[in-house]
Design a protein around this motif. Structure first.
Motif, mmCIF file in Angstrom:
data_model
loop_
_atom_site.group_PDB
_atom_site.id
_atom_site.type_symbol
_atom_site.label_atom_id
_atom_site.label_comp_id
_atom_site.label_asym_id
_atom_site.label_seq_id
_atom_site.Cartn_x
_atom_site.Cartn_y
_atom_site.Cartn_z
ATOM 1 N N PRO A 23 40.864 49.638 34.956
ATOM 2 C CA PRO A 23 41.529 48.345 35.148
ATOM 3 C C PRO A 23 40.725 47.192 34.550
ATOM 4 C CG PRO A 23 41.026 49.378 37.266
ATOM 5 C CD PRO A 23 40.576 50.305 36.195
ATOM 6 N N ALA A 24 39.447 47.386 34.304
ATOM 7 C CA ALA A 24 38.629 46.341 33.700
ATOM 8 C C ALA A 24 39.139 45.990 32.298
ATOM 9 C CB ALA A 24 37.179 46.793 33.635
ATOM 10 N N GLU A 25 39.770 46.925 31.610
ATOM 11 C CA GLU A 25 40.333 46.660 30.287
ATOM 12 C C GLU A 25 41.498 45.674 30.355
ATOM 13 O OE1 GLU A 25 41.542 50.217 28.289
ATOM 14 O OE2 GLU A 25 39.762 51.307 28.926
ATOM 15 N N LEU A 26 42.139 45.565 31.510
ATOM 16 C CA LEU A 26 43.318 44.724 31.657
ATOM 17 C C LEU A 26 42.993 43.332 32.172
ATOM 18 C CD1 LEU A 26 45.599 47.420 33.322
ATOM 19 C CD2 LEU A 26 45.442 46.827 30.902
ATOM 20 N N ALA A 27 41.758 43.097 32.571
ATOM 21 C CA ALA A 27 41.367 41.796 33.111
ATOM 22 C C ALA A 27 41.446 40.735 32.013
ATOM 23 C CB ALA A 27 39.957 41.869 33.680
ATOM 24 N N PRO A 28 41.892 39.523 32.376
ATOM 25 C CA PRO A 28 41.955 38.475 31.361
ATOM 26 C C PRO A 28 40.560 38.100 30.866
ATOM 27 C CG PRO A 28 42.730 37.669 33.504
ATOM 28 C CD PRO A 28 42.379 39.105 33.659
ATOM 29 N N LYS A 29 40.499 37.733 29.613
ATOM 30 C CA LYS A 29 39.227 37.333 29.015
ATOM 31 C C LYS A 29 38.870 35.917 29.467
ATOM 32 C CE LYS A 29 39.223 41.040 26.450
ATOM 33 N NZ LYS A 29 39.331 42.162 27.294
ATOM 34 N N ALA A 30 37.584 35.624 29.570
ATOM 35 C CA ALA A 30 37.125 34.286 29.934
ATOM 36 C C ALA A 30 37.411 33.321 28.787
ATOM 37 C CB ALA A 30 35.633 34.319 30.232
#
Length: 55
Positions: A23-30
């Motif tokens: 799921p870390a791949e789906l987190a929005p980028k800063a």
């Protein structure tokens, strides 16, 4: 496997471990957001005058 539960169709699919992404791949980028952008997003809306029909 597809089955009926109450008034819904439920799909149960088994996955192999190599088919599952973190799921870390789906987190929005800063992103960097300026104070001006924040003020514009949180400030009063609809203060730019009346809208014209079709505009």
């Amino acid at each position: 496997m597809l089955w009926v539960r109450d008034e819904a169709l439920v799909l149960h699919a088994m996955r192999w471990p190599d088919e599952i992404r973190s799921p870390a791949e789906l987190a929005p980028k800063a992103v960097d957001v300026s104070d001006h952008e924040i003020e514009g997003a949180t400030g009063p809306h609809g203060t730019d005058g009346p809208r014209r029909p079709g505009g």
